[in-house]
Design a protein around this motif. Structure first.
Motif, mmCIF file in Angstrom:
data_model
loop_
_atom_site.group_PDB
_atom_site.id
_atom_site.type_symbol
_atom_site.label_atom_id
_atom_site.label_comp_id
_atom_site.label_asym_id
_atom_site.label_seq_id
_atom_site.Cartn_x
_atom_site.Cartn_y
_atom_site.Cartn_z
ATOM 1 N N TYR A 51 7.297 43.555 0.213
ATOM 2 C CA TYR A 51 8.079 44.390 -0.698
ATOM 3 C C TYR A 51 7.664 45.865 -0.642
ATOM 4 N N ILE A 52 8.632 46.724 -0.954
ATOM 5 C CA ILE A 52 8.367 48.163 -1.000
ATOM 6 C C ILE A 52 7.458 48.490 -2.177
ATOM 7 N N GLY A 53 7.739 47.889 -3.320
ATOM 8 C CA GLY A 53 6.920 48.094 -4.516
ATOM 9 C C GLY A 53 6.614 46.755 -5.146
ATOM 10 N N GLN A 54 6.986 46.622 -6.411
ATOM 11 C CA GLN A 54 6.821 45.337 -7.079
ATOM 12 C C GLN A 54 7.893 44.362 -6.589
ATOM 13 N N ASP A 59 -2.414 39.828 0.930
ATOM 14 C CA ASP A 59 -1.624 41.012 1.309
ATOM 15 C C ASP A 59 -0.122 40.765 1.256
ATOM 16 N N ALA A 60 0.318 39.628 0.714
ATOM 17 C CA ALA A 60 1.726 39.251 0.781
ATOM 18 C C ALA A 60 2.646 40.302 0.167
ATOM 19 N N ALA A 61 2.322 40.793 -1.036
ATOM 20 C CA ALA A 61 3.223 41.734 -1.712
ATOM 21 C C ALA A 61 3.452 42.985 -0.875
ATOM 22 N N LYS A 62 2.397 43.503 -0.236
ATOM 23 C CA LYS A 62 2.517 44.727 0.560
ATOM 24 C C LYS A 62 3.372 44.506 1.802
ATOM 25 N N PHE A 114 -0.703 44.563 10.724
ATOM 26 C CA PHE A 114 0.309 44.063 9.797
ATOM 27 C C PHE A 114 -0.201 42.718 9.294
ATOM 28 N N VAL A 115 -1.144 42.793 8.355
ATOM 29 C CA VAL A 115 -1.916 41.624 7.951
ATOM 30 C C VAL A 115 -1.085 40.729 7.032
ATOM 31 N N CYS A 116 -0.920 39.484 7.444
ATOM 32 C CA CYS A 116 -0.113 38.532 6.693
ATOM 33 C C CYS A 116 -1.020 37.456 6.100
ATOM 34 N N SER A 117 -1.244 37.547 4.816
ATOM 35 C CA SER A 117 -2.085 36.595 4.104
ATOM 36 C C SER A 117 -1.622 36.553 2.657
ATOM 37 N N LYS A 169 7.555 45.109 10.500
ATOM 38 C CA LYS A 169 6.348 45.869 10.849
ATOM 39 C C LYS A 169 6.703 47.322 11.164
ATOM 40 N N LEU A 170 7.792 47.526 11.905
ATOM 41 C CA LEU A 170 8.183 48.879 12.295
ATOM 42 C C LEU A 170 8.547 49.728 11.079
ATOM 43 N N TYR A 171 9.222 49.123 10.101
ATOM 44 C CA TYR A 171 9.700 49.880 8.936
ATOM 45 C C TYR A 171 8.793 49.749 7.718
#
Length: 301
Positions: A42-45, A36-39, A30-33, A163-165
């Motif tokens: 958020y689900i999409g945009q 990779d922030a948007a992923k 669950f990479v937090c940078s 992370k789970l969802y």
């Protein structure tokens, strides 16, 4: 309640094996940078009014030891996602240090790693996260936390859910009872206190005069109990809530004690939310600074 930490869990074992002295843990799943922030968020945009997340702060950088505090500071809701359901459940669980320890079984000081137990689909899941938390700048978290953010329970639990969802937006919206079941593995029940609502929704109905005994029996048996008031009732019936809240969704306040003294049925609630969530605390009869404690010494004793 969740099992204790003695059982061998493969997820937890792998996380423990990856810890290196002096090197903060980074979760490769669950990479937090910034990249990779948007992923992660958020689900999409990103929604049109989404808060800008331009940094990720470690729990230890927000004060405290970087461990999960067992006696955490009040909860501070923020409007990054609709997480009031989870905050209310955490408020209730936070009154029980033994439950907090079972939900957060592993949080070694200085490691930047935290294990969270969540009950999902009929089984316990061990979710290990690092403590890189989405923020604005160098001090402001994007999502809800404790008033002293470094205390950890709120921010770390929300990250484990994300992370789970899949991401933070996916955990927006839910039921307090469902969140309590996720945290404890127990069964939740809502008891309606307004007669006209109870007649429609409550089955079996509570008989007149039995409510006090039922609630006290639940609390004395060790169950978690919380109380909430919906603002719409104040407008409809001129009812005035004892605690006036800022949040648009009703908060649930943990019930610590029910005691009958000299004909008075007294309920002690715990105010688990920071001043940013509460406009006005209760100051009526038998409140913390009320005169009744001096004028009725026998009851006070």
């Amino acid at each position: 309640v969740p099992p204790d930490a003695s059982g061998a869990d493969p997820v937890l074992s792998a996380a423990k094996a990856s810890i290196r002295p002096g090197v903060p843990y980074t979760d490769a799943e669950f990479v937090c940078s910034k990249k990779d922030a948007a992923k992660v968020l958020y689900i999409g945009q990103p929604p049109a009014k989404a808060k800008t997340v331009d940094n990720w702060l470690r729990l230890g950088a927000l004060g405290g030891s970087g461990q999960i505090a067992k006696a955490a500071s009040p909860i501070t809701p923020r409007d990054g996602v609709d997480d009031v359901f989870a905050l209310c459940a955490l408020a209730m669980v936070s009154t029980r240090a033994d439950l907090l320890e079972r939900i957060f079984p592993w949080s070694p000081e200085g490691s930047g790693a935290h294990a969270v137990r969540i009950f999902k689909d009929g089984d316990w899941r061990m979710v290990v996260v690092d403590d890189l938390l989405p923020s604005h700048g160098k001090s402001q978290l994007a999502y809800s936390s404790n008033a002293s953010p470094g205390d950890g329970p709120v921010a770390i639990y929300l990250k484990a859910l994300a992370k789970l969802y899949g991401n933070y937006e996916a955990i927006s919206g839910g039921r307090v009872g469902g969140a309590l079941e996720d945290m404890t593995g127990g069964f939740s029940e809502k008891i309606y206190l307004r007669d006209e609502v109870a007649r429609v929704k409550q089955s079996p109905a509570i008989q007149l005069g039995q409510l006090w005994q039922q609630l006290k029996g639940l609390l004395d048996a060790g169950h978690l109990l919380g109380a909430g008031f919906k603002a719409k009732h104040a407008a409809a019936d001129s009812e005035k809530p004892a605690v006036v809240e800022v949040a648009t969704r009703s908060l649930v306040h943990p019930v610590l004690e029910l005691r009958e003294v000299q004909g008075l049925q007294m309920v002690r609630l715990s105010l688990q939310y920071a001043s940013t969530a509460i406009k006005r605390e209760y100051h009526g009869p038998w409140s913390n600074t009320a005169s009744e404690w001096q004028t009725s010494p026998a009851v006070a004793a």
